[in-house]
Write a protein that holds these residues in place. Structure first.
Motif, PDB file in Angstrom:
ATOM      1  N   ILE A 192       0.860  -1.181   0.000  1.00 16.26           N
ATOM      2  CA  ILE A 192       0.000   0.000   0.000  1.00 16.26           C
ATOM      3  C   ILE A 192       0.895   1.228   0.000  1.00 16.26           C
ATOM      4  CG2 ILE A 192      -1.789   1.290   1.230  1.00 16.26           C
ATOM      5  CD1 ILE A 192      -2.474  -1.370   2.690  1.00 16.26           C
ATOM      6  N   LYS A 193       0.563   2.226  -0.801  1.00 15.52           N
ATOM      7  CA  LYS A 193       1.373   3.446  -0.808  1.00 15.52           C
ATOM      8  C   LYS A 193       0.520   4.695  -0.703  1.00 15.52           C
ATOM      9  CE  LYS A 193       2.848   5.368  -4.650  1.00 15.52           C
ATOM     10  NZ  LYS A 193       1.791   6.364  -4.908  1.00 15.52           N
ATOM     11  N   ASP A 194       1.129   5.736  -0.139  1.00 13.70           N
ATOM     12  CA  ASP A 194       0.528   7.058  -0.164  1.00 13.70           C
ATOM     13  C   ASP A 194       0.564   7.620  -1.575  1.00 13.70           C
ATOM     14  OD1 ASP A 194      -0.099   7.402   2.545  1.00 13.70           O
ATOM     15  OD2 ASP A 194       1.885   8.162   3.038  1.00 13.70           O
ATOM     16  N   ASP A 195      -0.285   8.574  -1.838  1.00 18.34           N
ATOM     17  CA  ASP A 195      -0.209   9.323  -3.077  1.00 18.34           C
ATOM     18  C   ASP A 195       0.903  10.354  -2.950  1.00 18.34           C
ATOM     19  OD1 ASP A 195      -1.993   9.780  -5.671  1.00 18.34           O
ATOM     20  OD2 ASP A 195      -1.303  11.726  -4.966  1.00 18.34           O
ATOM     21  N   GLU A 196       1.463  10.783  -4.075  1.00 20.48           N
ATOM     22  CA  GLU A 196       2.574  11.725  -4.023  1.00 20.48           C
ATOM     23  C   GLU A 196       2.177  13.093  -3.499  1.00 20.48           C
ATOM     24  OE1 GLU A 196       1.037  11.918  -8.311  1.00 20.48           O
ATOM     25  OE2 GLU A 196       1.382  10.385  -6.790  1.00 20.48           O
ATOM     26  N   ALA A 231       4.265   2.135   1.941  1.00 19.95           N
ATOM     27  CA  ALA A 231       5.215   3.178   1.545  1.00 19.95           C
ATOM     28  C   ALA A 231       4.636   4.530   1.967  1.00 19.95           C
ATOM     29  CB  ALA A 231       5.464   3.135   0.045  1.00 19.95           C
ATOM     30  N   PHE A 232       5.108   5.035   3.106  1.00 12.24           N
ATOM     31  CA  PHE A 232       4.648   6.328   3.607  1.00 12.24           C
ATOM     32  C   PHE A 232       5.391   7.442   2.867  1.00 12.24           C
ATOM     33  CE2 PHE A 232       3.956   3.466   7.212  1.00 12.24           C
ATOM     34  CZ  PHE A 232       2.656   3.792   7.576  1.00 12.24           C
ATOM     35  N   ASN A 233       4.650   8.425   2.390  1.00 12.18           N
ATOM     36  CA  ASN A 233       5.254   9.538   1.668  1.00 12.18           C
ATOM     37  C   ASN A 233       5.880  10.512   2.666  1.00 12.18           C
ATOM     38  OD1 ASN A 233       6.007  11.578  -0.046  1.00 12.18           O
ATOM     39  ND2 ASN A 233       3.935  12.151  -0.661  1.00 12.18           N
ATOM     40  N   ILE A 234       7.203  10.497   2.764  1.00 14.68           N
ATOM     41  CA  ILE A 234       7.896  11.365   3.712  1.00 14.68           C
ATOM     42  C   ILE A 234       8.597  12.522   3.003  1.00 14.68           C
ATOM     43  CG2 ILE A 234       8.189   9.471   5.351  1.00 14.68           C
ATOM     44  CD1 ILE A 234      11.189   9.431   4.528  1.00 14.68           C
ATOM     45  N   SER A 235       8.250  12.792   1.750  1.00 15.38           N
ATOM     46  CA  SER A 235       8.906  13.861   0.979  1.00 15.38           C
ATOM     47  C   SER A 235       8.852  15.186   1.747  1.00 15.38           C
ATOM     48  CB  SER A 235       8.222  14.034  -0.375  1.00 15.38           C
ATOM     49  OG  SER A 235       8.249  12.836  -1.105  1.00 15.38           O
ATOM     50  N   ASP A 236      10.024  15.781   1.954  1.00 19.62           N
ATOM     51  CA  ASP A 236      10.112  16.985   2.774  1.00 19.62           C
ATOM     52  C   ASP A 236      11.568  17.448   2.731  1.00 19.62           C
ATOM     53  OD1 ASP A 236       9.590  18.985   4.734  1.00 19.62           O
ATOM     54  OD2 ASP A 236       8.132  17.685   5.722  1.00 19.62           O
ATOM     55  N   ASP A 237      11.936  18.385   3.612  1.00 15.87           N
ATOM     56  CA  ASP A 237      13.346  18.702   3.763  1.00 15.87           C
ATOM     57  C   ASP A 237      14.056  17.511   4.401  1.00 15.87           C
ATOM     58  OD1 ASP A 237      13.825  19.242   6.848  1.00 15.87           O
ATOM     59  OD2 ASP A 237      11.921  20.193   6.328  1.00 15.87           O
ATOM     60  N   VAL A 256       9.504   3.693   2.969  1.00 16.75           N
ATOM     61  CA  VAL A 256       9.103   5.092   2.848  1.00 16.75           C
ATOM     62  C   VAL A 256       9.195   5.503   1.391  1.00 16.75           C
ATOM     63  CG1 VAL A 256       9.664   5.824   5.187  1.00 16.75           C
ATOM     64  CG2 VAL A 256      11.450   5.837   3.430  1.00 16.75           C
ATOM     65  N   MET A 257       8.389   6.472   1.017  1.00 13.77           N
ATOM     66  CA  MET A 257       8.325   6.941  -0.364  1.00 13.77           C
ATOM     67  C   MET A 257       8.846   8.369  -0.452  1.00 13.77           C
ATOM     68  SD  MET A 257       4.983   7.211  -2.841  1.00 13.77           S
ATOM     69  CE  MET A 257       4.552   8.940  -2.803  1.00 13.77           C
ATOM     70  N   VAL A 258       9.558   8.655  -1.537  1.00 11.84           N
ATOM     71  CA  VAL A 258      10.116   9.984  -1.750  1.00 11.84           C
ATOM     72  C   VAL A 258       9.809  10.430  -3.177  1.00 11.84           C
ATOM     73  CG1 VAL A 258      12.224  11.349  -1.817  1.00 11.84           C
ATOM     74  CG2 VAL A 258      11.979   9.568  -0.097  1.00 11.84           C
ATOM     75  N   SER A 259       9.355  11.687  -3.322  1.00  9.90           N
ATOM     76  CA  SER A 259       9.208  12.297  -4.646  1.00  9.90           C
ATOM     77  C   SER A 259      10.595  12.736  -5.094  1.00  9.90           C
ATOM     78  CB  SER A 259       8.249  13.482  -4.584  1.00  9.90           C
ATOM     79  OG  SER A 259       6.926  13.060  -4.376  1.00  9.90           O
ATOM     80  N   SER A 276      17.641   1.981   6.912  1.00 15.08           N
ATOM     81  CA  SER A 276      17.651   0.712   6.183  1.00 15.08           C
ATOM     82  C   SER A 276      16.295   0.401   5.570  1.00 15.08           C
ATOM     83  CB  SER A 276      18.066  -0.431   7.119  1.00 15.08           C
ATOM     84  OG  SER A 276      17.128  -0.550   8.183  1.00 15.08           O
ATOM     85  N   LEU A 277      15.310   1.277   5.769  1.00 18.33           N
ATOM     86  CA  LEU A 277      13.999   1.072   5.166  1.00 18.33           C
ATOM     87  C   LEU A 277      14.116   1.035   3.640  1.00 18.33           C
ATOM     88  CD1 LEU A 277      11.931   3.636   7.275  1.00 18.33           C
ATOM     89  CD2 LEU A 277      11.912   1.147   7.547  1.00 18.33           C
ATOM     90  N   ALA A 278      13.215   0.305   3.007  1.00 19.80           N
ATOM     91  CA  ALA A 278      13.145   0.338   1.551  1.00 19.80           C
ATOM     92  C   ALA A 278      12.753   1.735   1.097  1.00 19.80           C
ATOM     93  CB  ALA A 278      12.133  -0.685   1.053  1.00 19.80           C
ATOM     94  N   LEU A 279      13.477   2.263   0.115  1.00 21.00           N
ATOM     95  CA  LEU A 279      13.167   3.571  -0.449  1.00 21.00           C
ATOM     96  C   LEU A 279      12.370   3.390  -1.739  1.00 21.00           C
ATOM     97  CD1 LEU A 279      16.344   5.817  -0.035  1.00 21.00           C
ATOM     98  CD2 LEU A 279      14.354   5.593   1.450  1.00 21.00           C
ATOM     99  N   HIS A 280      11.149   3.882  -1.716  1.00 19.57           N
ATOM    100  CA  HIS A 280      10.229   3.785  -2.843  1.00 19.57           C
ATOM    101  C   HIS A 280      10.326   5.092  -3.623  1.00 19.57           C
ATOM    102  CE1 HIS A 280       6.583   1.995  -4.709  1.00 19.57           C
ATOM    103  NE2 HIS A 280       6.153   3.242  -4.817  1.00 19.57           N
ATOM    104  N   GLY A 281      10.985   5.050  -4.788  1.00 24.56           N
ATOM    105  CA  GLY A 281      11.240   6.255  -5.562  1.00 24.56           C
ATOM    106  C   GLY A 281      10.088   6.588  -6.496  1.00 24.56           C
TER     107      GLY A 281
END
Length: 429
Positions: A192-196, A231-237, A256-259, A276-281
């Protein structure tokens, strides 16, 4: 041009380009090589033959293509020179000394994709691919999880990871989001993933949302023995992303997810080194780099650069989806992600947008692999018999594809798949 052949000593890397110019492509290629290494538009003091031998980029190949009568892009420099067509097109390959750059990803990107796009000599330029020797690739960040680690964390040994996206994109409270995730877990998804566009909104602060979601994920794990990767969307600084990743890890999360385009190479590299979390690009925004055929970059180059930041998953869109990409572009993107640059460093391609049971077979046939994350929003949540039936229809479609059985034939004994074909097939004709 064929595949790049690099020196056995690992001393050089290469980049492939498509150019358009009213000038001789070989002369333009030399300008590009000089501009992106030791030179400028004229030879300068200090640019000795010895220095050039050590540091200059080299034109390795030129493959001229059919030209055109009109330029693809406007060009003030050429107007000042009173230049006119015809406009010649060519694929070119340039190699660069590894020691010009070292393991510095922003500078590598600036070398292969910097001021080249602004050169007055061209009316079109596109970065097609980047090839690094394995020894140089290993000097950059590697995925912490990759395909094998992602499978282990999700508890899926060899099948594709089937998942969905939290919808509505924004507006749900943390409790509503948690309840939806609980229902999706019950439906049988793997991912399951967050939206961007949903990261840390005021109506659903990320900290509250993570705690609400992970409470349901842990409860499902205790009840069923099955993991679900979120995949939690943590896009930020960068400081905030590190803090949020630590929260996800404390709560028992795995991804975690990153834009990517908006966070940047350096931030994603630093995040990679701190978790060490999986990075969902997520590649949102890539279209502005790719939709004009004579500008920007193609996905093989894009994914090569981002894999050097250590991401584990990369979005490639989907076949017959709702976006503008042609299927052959999607297929090439997925194959690029699955191709190792160095042993064990493949990224897991993520198929999404308009995907349902009917897009499974062409996906599998094109890449001949189950090492994918296959995301389906409406294909799961809009199934007429509910989300669980939507997930079942996807699993049945993948089983049929891997067994080489026609979808309609397999559906005779698979009611969820049969209903999906009738429901979605009628709407997508």
């Amino acid at each position: 041009m064929g595949p790049a052949i690099l020196p056995a000593d690992g001393s050089r890397f290469s980049a492939d380009y498509l150019i358009e110019t009213p000038l001789d492509p070989s002369a333009v290629a030399e300008v590009m090589a000089g501009e992106q290494s030791c030179g400028t538009f004229v030879r300068v003091e200090g640019e000795t033959d010895q220095l050039r031998q050590r540091a200059r980029a080299v034109v390795e190949a030129i493959d001229e293509l059919d030209g055109v009568a009109e330029p693809s892009l406007p060009n003030a420099w050429q107007q000042r020179q009173n230049m006119v067509g015809p406009y010649r097109r060519a694929r070119i390959r340039i190699s660069f000394p590894v020691e010009n750059v070292g393991p510095n990803l922003p500078t590598l990107a600036a070398t292969v994709a910097g001021n080249l796009f602004d050169l007055g000599e061209v009316t079109g330029l596109r970065l097609l691919d980047v090839t690094l020797p394995a020894s140089y690739r290993r000097r950059f960040d590697l995925p912490r999880q990759g395909i094998a680690g992602t499978r282990k964390l999700a508890g899926v040994a060899d099948a594709p990871l089937l998942g969905t996206i939290i919808k509505p994109n924004v507006g749900l409270t943390p409790e509503e989001t948690g309840e939806l995730v609980g229902r999706l877990c019950e439906a049988g998804v793997d991912f399951i993933k967050d939206d961007e566009v949903c990261a840390n909104p005021s109506h659903a602060p990320l900290e509250q949302r993570v705690r609400s979601v992970m409470k349901r994920v842990r409860a499902w794990r205790e009840k069923s023995g099955r993991n679900v990767m979120v995949a939690f969307n943590i896009s930020d600084d960068l400081d905030s992303m590190r803090r949020h990743a630590e929260l996800v890890e404390r709560e028992g999360g795995s991804c975690v997810m990153v834009s990517l385009n908006w966070c940047g190479y350096s931030a994603v590299q630093s995040l990679r080194r701190s978790t060490s979390l999986a990075l969902h690009g997520h590649r949102n925004g890539f279209g502005m780099m790719s939709r004009e055929p004579l500008l920007g970059m193609s996905y093989p180059a894009y994914q090569a650069l981002w894999r050097l930041a250590g991401v584990d998953h990369l979005h490639v869109h989907g076949l017959n989806g709702k976006f503008s990409e042609f299927n052959d572009e999607v297929i090439a993107s997925a194959r690029a992600c699955l191709s190792e640059m160095s042993e064990g460093d493949a990224a897991m391609p993520v198929f999404s947008n308009g995907q349902w049971a009917g897009t499974v077979r062409p996906t599998f046939d094109a890449i001949n692999s189950s090492d994918v994350i296959f995301l389906s929003g409406g294909g799961i949540l809009a199934h007429p018999d509910g989300a669980a039936a939507g997930v079942a229809s996807l699993r049945q479609a993948w089983d049929a594809a891997r067994a080489g059985i026609a979808l309609e034939e397999y559906a005779k004994d698979a009611p969820e798949l049969r209903r999906a074909i009738a429901f979605y097939g009628a709407r997508l004709k």
